[in-house]
Design a protein around this motif. Structure first.
Motif, PDB file in Angstrom:
ATOM      1  N   ILE A   1       0.850  -1.197   0.000  1.00  0.00           N
ATOM      2  CA  ILE A   1       0.000   0.000   0.000  1.00  0.00           C
ATOM      3  C   ILE A   1       0.880   1.239   0.000  1.00  0.00           C
ATOM      4  O   ILE A   1       1.789   1.388   0.833  1.00  0.00           O
ATOM      5  CB  ILE A   1      -0.934   0.020   1.227  1.00  0.00           C
ATOM      6  N   GLY A   2       0.625   2.121  -0.939  1.00  0.00           N
ATOM      7  CA  GLY A   2       1.255   3.437  -0.963  1.00  0.00           C
ATOM      8  C   GLY A   2       0.289   4.452  -0.390  1.00  0.00           C
ATOM      9  O   GLY A   2      -0.872   4.526  -0.824  1.00  0.00           O
ATOM     10  N   MET A   3       0.748   5.228   0.580  1.00  0.00           N
ATOM     11  CA  MET A   3      -0.154   6.140   1.293  1.00  0.00           C
ATOM     12  C   MET A   3       0.522   7.491   1.484  1.00  0.00           C
ATOM     13  O   MET A   3       1.665   7.569   1.953  1.00  0.00           O
ATOM     14  CB  MET A   3      -0.515   5.531   2.648  1.00  0.00           C
ATOM     15  N   TYR A   4      -0.187   8.540   1.123  1.00  0.00           N
ATOM     16  CA  TYR A   4       0.312   9.911   1.271  1.00  0.00           C
ATOM     17  C   TYR A   4      -0.674  10.701   2.122  1.00  0.00           C
ATOM     18  O   TYR A   4      -1.891  10.658   1.889  1.00  0.00           O
ATOM     19  CB  TYR A   4       0.444  10.584  -0.094  1.00  0.00           C
ATOM     20  N   VAL A   5      -0.156  11.408   3.120  1.00  0.00           N
ATOM     21  CA  VAL A   5      -0.986  12.264   3.966  1.00  0.00           C
ATOM     22  C   VAL A   5      -0.395  13.664   3.983  1.00  0.00           C
ATOM     23  O   VAL A   5       0.822  13.829   4.180  1.00  0.00           O
ATOM     24  CB  VAL A   5      -1.079  11.708   5.405  1.00  0.00           C
ATOM     25  N   CYS A   6      -1.226  14.663   3.749  1.00  0.00           N
ATOM     26  CA  CYS A   6      -0.770  16.048   3.775  1.00  0.00           C
ATOM     27  C   CYS A   6      -0.367  16.433   5.195  1.00  0.00           C
ATOM     28  O   CYS A   6      -1.171  16.310   6.129  1.00  0.00           O
ATOM     29  CB  CYS A   6      -1.864  16.990   3.270  1.00  0.00           C
ATOM     30  N   GLY A   7       0.865  16.908   5.348  1.00  0.00           N
ATOM     31  CA  GLY A   7       1.409  17.212   6.663  1.00  0.00           C
ATOM     32  C   GLY A   7       1.219  18.653   7.080  1.00  0.00           C
ATOM     33  O   GLY A   7       0.353  19.368   6.578  1.00  0.00           O
ATOM     34  N   VAL A   8       2.094  19.090   7.976  1.00  0.00           N
ATOM     35  CA  VAL A   8       1.960  20.382   8.646  1.00  0.00           C
ATOM     36  C   VAL A   8       2.722  21.470   7.889  1.00  0.00           C
ATOM     37  O   VAL A   8       3.800  21.227   7.360  1.00  0.00           O
ATOM     38  CB  VAL A   8       2.494  20.283  10.089  1.00  0.00           C
ATOM     39  N   THR A   9       2.142  22.672   7.842  1.00  0.00           N
ATOM     40  CA  THR A   9       2.884  23.859   7.416  1.00  0.00           C
ATOM     41  C   THR A   9       3.564  24.406   8.659  1.00  0.00           C
ATOM     42  O   THR A   9       2.893  24.875   9.585  1.00  0.00           O
ATOM     43  CB  THR A   9       1.939  24.919   6.815  1.00  0.00           C
ATOM     44  N   VAL A  10       4.882  24.325   8.691  1.00  0.00           N
ATOM     45  CA  VAL A  10       5.616  24.524   9.946  1.00  0.00           C
ATOM     46  C   VAL A  10       5.969  26.005  10.181  1.00  0.00           C
ATOM     47  O   VAL A  10       7.126  26.410  10.095  1.00  0.00           O
ATOM     48  CB  VAL A  10       6.882  23.642   9.998  1.00  0.00           C
ATOM     49  N   TYR A  11       4.952  26.789  10.514  1.00  0.00           N
ATOM     50  CA  TYR A  11       5.191  28.187  10.851  1.00  0.00           C
ATOM     51  C   TYR A  11       4.861  28.478  12.313  1.00  0.00           C
ATOM     52  O   TYR A  11       5.150  29.553  12.829  1.00  0.00           O
ATOM     53  CB  TYR A  11       4.374  29.109   9.935  1.00  0.00           C
ATOM     54  N   ASP A  12       4.233  27.497  13.002  1.00  0.00           N
ATOM     55  CA  ASP A  12       3.813  27.689  14.384  1.00  0.00           C
ATOM     56  C   ASP A  12       3.701  26.320  15.038  1.00  0.00           C
ATOM     57  O   ASP A  12       3.846  25.281  14.377  1.00  0.00           O
ATOM     58  CB  ASP A  12       2.460  28.410  14.432  1.00  0.00           C
TER      59      ASP A  12
ATOM     60  N   ILE B   1       4.726  31.103   6.444  1.00  0.00           N
ATOM     61  CA  ILE B   1       6.108  30.957   6.923  1.00  0.00           C
ATOM     62  C   ILE B   1       6.876  32.249   6.695  1.00  0.00           C
ATOM     63  O   ILE B   1       7.589  32.739   7.581  1.00  0.00           O
ATOM     64  CB  ILE B   1       6.794  29.774   6.223  1.00  0.00           C
ATOM     65  N   ILE B   2       6.731  32.820   5.517  1.00  0.00           N
ATOM     66  CA  ILE B   2       7.437  34.067   5.194  1.00  0.00           C
ATOM     67  C   ILE B   2       6.974  35.186   6.123  1.00  0.00           C
ATOM     68  O   ILE B   2       7.787  35.945   6.669  1.00  0.00           O
ATOM     69  CB  ILE B   2       7.195  34.441   3.716  1.00  0.00           C
ATOM     70  N   SER B   3       5.649  35.282   6.328  1.00  0.00           N
ATOM     71  CA  SER B   3       5.102  36.326   7.195  1.00  0.00           C
ATOM     72  C   SER B   3       5.566  36.156   8.641  1.00  0.00           C
ATOM     73  O   SER B   3       5.973  37.123   9.299  1.00  0.00           O
ATOM     74  CB  SER B   3       3.572  36.287   7.122  1.00  0.00           C
ATOM     75  N   ARG B   4       5.532  34.906   9.161  1.00  0.00           N
ATOM     76  CA  ARG B   4       5.936  34.675  10.546  1.00  0.00           C
ATOM     77  C   ARG B   4       7.435  34.942  10.741  1.00  0.00           C
ATOM     78  O   ARG B   4       7.847  35.475  11.781  1.00  0.00           O
ATOM     79  CB  ARG B   4       5.587  33.241  10.946  1.00  0.00           C
ATOM     80  N   ALA B   5       8.245  34.604   9.766  1.00  0.00           N
ATOM     81  CA  ALA B   5       9.683  34.870   9.868  1.00  0.00           C
ATOM     82  C   ALA B   5       9.951  36.368   9.954  1.00  0.00           C
ATOM     83  O   ALA B   5      10.841  36.810  10.705  1.00  0.00           O
ATOM     84  CB  ALA B   5      10.418  34.257   8.672  1.00  0.00           C
TER      85      ALA B   5
ATOM     86  N   GLN C   1      14.491  29.858   6.989  1.00  0.00           N
ATOM     87  CA  GLN C   1      14.946  28.463   7.146  1.00  0.00           C
ATOM     88  C   GLN C   1      15.101  28.096   8.618  1.00  0.00           C
ATOM     89  O   GLN C   1      14.860  26.941   8.997  1.00  0.00           O
ATOM     90  CB  GLN C   1      16.288  28.253   6.434  1.00  0.00           C
ATOM     91  N   MET C   2      15.520  29.057   9.456  1.00  0.00           N
ATOM     92  CA  MET C   2      15.678  28.785  10.884  1.00  0.00           C
ATOM     93  C   MET C   2      14.316  28.579  11.546  1.00  0.00           C
ATOM     94  O   MET C   2      14.159  27.724  12.419  1.00  0.00           O
ATOM     95  CB  MET C   2      16.425  29.938  11.558  1.00  0.00           C
ATOM     96  N   LEU C   3      13.318  29.376  11.132  1.00  0.00           N
ATOM     97  CA  LEU C   3      11.959  29.193  11.644  1.00  0.00           C
ATOM     98  C   LEU C   3      11.447  27.797  11.297  1.00  0.00           C
ATOM     99  O   LEU C   3      10.884  27.091  12.149  1.00  0.00           O
ATOM    100  CB  LEU C   3      11.030  30.252  11.055  1.00  0.00           C
ATOM    101  N   VAL C   4      11.654  27.390  10.040  1.00  0.00           N
ATOM    102  CA  VAL C   4      11.205  26.070   9.595  1.00  0.00           C
ATOM    103  C   VAL C   4      11.879  24.971  10.396  1.00  0.00           C
ATOM    104  O   VAL C   4      11.223  24.019  10.858  1.00  0.00           O
ATOM    105  CB  VAL C   4      11.490  25.892   8.083  1.00  0.00           C
ATOM    106  N   ALA C   5      13.186  25.081  10.602  1.00  0.00           N
ATOM    107  CA  ALA C   5      13.920  24.058  11.352  1.00  0.00           C
ATOM    108  C   ALA C   5      13.420  23.983  12.799  1.00  0.00           C
ATOM    109  O   ALA C   5      13.232  22.894  13.355  1.00  0.00           O
ATOM    110  CB  ALA C   5      15.417  24.350  11.312  1.00  0.00           C
ATOM    111  N   ARG C   6      13.195  25.146  13.397  1.00  0.00           N
ATOM    112  CA  ARG C   6      12.747  25.187  14.794  1.00  0.00           C
ATOM    113  C   ARG C   6      11.349  24.591  14.941  1.00  0.00           C
ATOM    114  O   ARG C   6      11.090  23.783  15.838  1.00  0.00           O
ATOM    115  CB  ARG C   6      12.772  26.643  15.289  1.00  0.00           C
ATOM    116  N   MET C   7      10.435  24.987  14.066  1.00  0.00           N
ATOM    117  CA  MET C   7       9.068  24.490  14.169  1.00  0.00           C
ATOM    118  C   MET C   7       8.958  23.008  13.792  1.00  0.00           C
ATOM    119  O   MET C   7       8.118  22.278  14.329  1.00  0.00           O
ATOM    120  CB  MET C   7       8.139  25.323  13.276  1.00  0.00           C
ATOM    121  N   THR C   8       9.810  22.559  12.883  1.00  0.00           N
ATOM    122  CA  THR C   8       9.836  21.135  12.550  1.00  0.00           C
ATOM    123  C   THR C   8      10.280  20.319  13.755  1.00  0.00           C
ATOM    124  O   THR C   8       9.705  19.261  14.062  1.00  0.00           O
ATOM    125  CB  THR C   8      10.776  20.869  11.360  1.00  0.00           C
TER     126      THR C   8
END
Length: 460
Positions: free
Chosen positions: A23-34, A74-78, A86-93
């Motif tokens: 089974i191949g399964m894809y789930v839409c994940g999180v937009t990592v801004y918060d 992400i751009i707005s929160r940064a 990129q640092m915001l993305v790494a931190r929120m991830t």
């Protein structure tokens, strides 16, 4: 045989993999801004449970769950925080992974990010342009032409004529049709961008998922999932892009989780009832929240309240109390109980019914404990194994029963020391001292049980 409800058509269907046993399964994940919120927890616990059960049922599952790492939010929160994006993305991830681990959500097999798949995204957009499904505006945006897509609106059941007439064309005068959506955004000053045949820019949200899931699972795969808020327009637009870029079918089964309400109201920052997972994990053990999420069918709305979560904690304590008896191999009745459990889960992954089976089993164990302690211990081993399929009861019972998210290690050590002192006082027949220690422990929220010359304790 497993049946699941396919959002495409709304009917319960037999699960028939494209490749037998796989089974191949894809789930839409999180937009990592918060930080993740309660709704994220519900969705990803649900799909984690589904993947666990599919594997338990013998399927070889390739589970892909993306992270959106470039986006307007992400751009707005940064900019707000003064961080490099990129640092915001790494931190929120990192924060997301911490929260998911606390909920015992297993990592996916692949966790792709759009910024790591720019080449695949550009290639898919080029294919859509070549096939007459996309066009370039004067502003160098690339737009998808919804009029060229077959079955647009079928997943969500939207009336496209009504949508088109109700759309505000003035939002983007570059569109040929108000329902058209962006595939590639032309670069703006100070924003992240990548080179493309149409100039510098960045991908639109919808094309990211289509490009990533086709790259990792192929252009036709078994299951695509996400929250019900993604049905329109995100998943509708994914279908339009993917079926236009590639000949043949795209996804066989669409699965969507229901929304989480808070005290019967939609969760919203404007209503001051927006709850992050981090907030809740500071007050409740992650396994309590996991069980709470499972008390409702994944497709239905789920209401969060303190009473509901407290009830989940009491239920989990009851199961762990029984698991403390587990010893040796599972019961001779294991297959009988497993069959009941599978009957529940095979019916569209019905976790409320599966939990009811576990509680019926726990009740039987308590009833047979005195008359058949060995049989009760074997049944408790069965209970623990079935709970593990759901990602529950994975810890040592004593660890769970003696845990309190409000205690630090020093407080825990003090409680354990006082329990030991009381046990010694009882052995020495110092009944007044033992009673005084019991009273003190009860005031701390500790429940004691003296059995077989030994004292067991748990958090009340």
């Amino acid at each position: 045989m497993i049946k699941l409800t396919n959002t495409w058509g709304g009917q319960k269907q037999l699960l028939v993999p494209i490749r037998p046993g796989h089974i191949g399964m894809y789930v839409c994940g999180v937009t990592v801004y918060d930080l993740c919120h309660l709704g994220h927890g519900r969705t990803f616990v649900a799909f984690d449970t589904i993947v666990r059960y599919l594997r338990f049922s013998g399927y070889n599952v390739k589970y892909v769950r993306n992270i959106t790492d470039i986006d307007d939010k992400i751009i707005s929160r940064a900019r707000e925080t003064g961080e490099i994006w990129q640092m915001l993305v790494a931190r929120m991830t990192h924060e997301m992974h911490q929260d998911f681990a606390a909920l015992n959500i297993l990592p996916p097999d692949v966790e792709p990010k759009p910024t790591e798949h720019i080449q695949q995204i550009i290639a898919m957009i080029e294919r859509l342009i070549q096939r007459g499904h996309a066009y370039i505006t004067r502003e160098h945006d690339v737009m998808f032409s919804t009029e060229t897509a077959r079955d647009y609106g079928k997943l969500s059941g939207q009336n496209i004529v009504n949508l088109r007439s109700g759309a505000r064309v003035s939002v983007n005068t570059e569109k040929n049709n108000p329902l058209d959506f962006v595939l590639w955004k032309a670069a703006k000053a100070g924003e992240p961008c990548w080179d493309s045949p149409w100039g510098a820019g960045r991908p639109g949200w919808h094309i990211e998922c289509s490009a990533m899931n086709s790259y990792h699972l192929g252009t036709h795969f078994d299951i695509h999932g996400g929250g019900s808020d993604l049905i329109f327009p995100h998943h509708e637009n994914e279908i339009a892009q993917s079926t236009s870029a590639h000949d043949g079918p795209y996804v066989n089964y669409w699965m969507h989780t229901g929304m989480v309400t808070v005290e019967q109201e939609k969760m919203s920052k404007s209503l001051n009832n927006f709850l992050t997972l981090r907030d809740m994990l500071q007050q409740y053990d992650g396994e309590v929240l996991r069980l709470f999420y499972m008390t409702g069918h994944y497709r239905k709305p789920l209401n969060f309240s303190r009473d509901n979560v407290d009830a989940a904690r009491s239920s989990l304590t009851r199961l762990y109390s029984v698991c403390r008896l587990a010893c040796g191999s599972p019961s001779a009745q294991h297959e009988q109980w497993q069959a009941r459990f599978q009957q529940a889960m095979n019916d569209d992954f019905n976790t409320p019914k599966a939990l009811a089976v576990l509680f019926d089993l726990a009740r039987l164990i308590n009833q047979t404990l005195v008359s058949d302690p060995d049989g009760a211990a074997a049944l408790a081993a069965t209970l623990k194994q079935l709970g593990n399929v759901l990602g529950l009861l994975c810890r040592e019972p004593e660890e769970w029963l003696q845990s309190n998210p409000l205690w630090d290690q020093s407080q825990l050590n003090t409680i354990a020391a006082r329990v030991k002192e009381r046990e010694e006082a009882r052995q020495n027949h110092e009944w007044a001292r033992a009673d005084a220690l019991r009273l003190w422990l009860e005031e701390q929220g500790v429940e004691l049980e003296d059995k077989g010359g030994k004292t067991h304790w748990k958090v009340r």
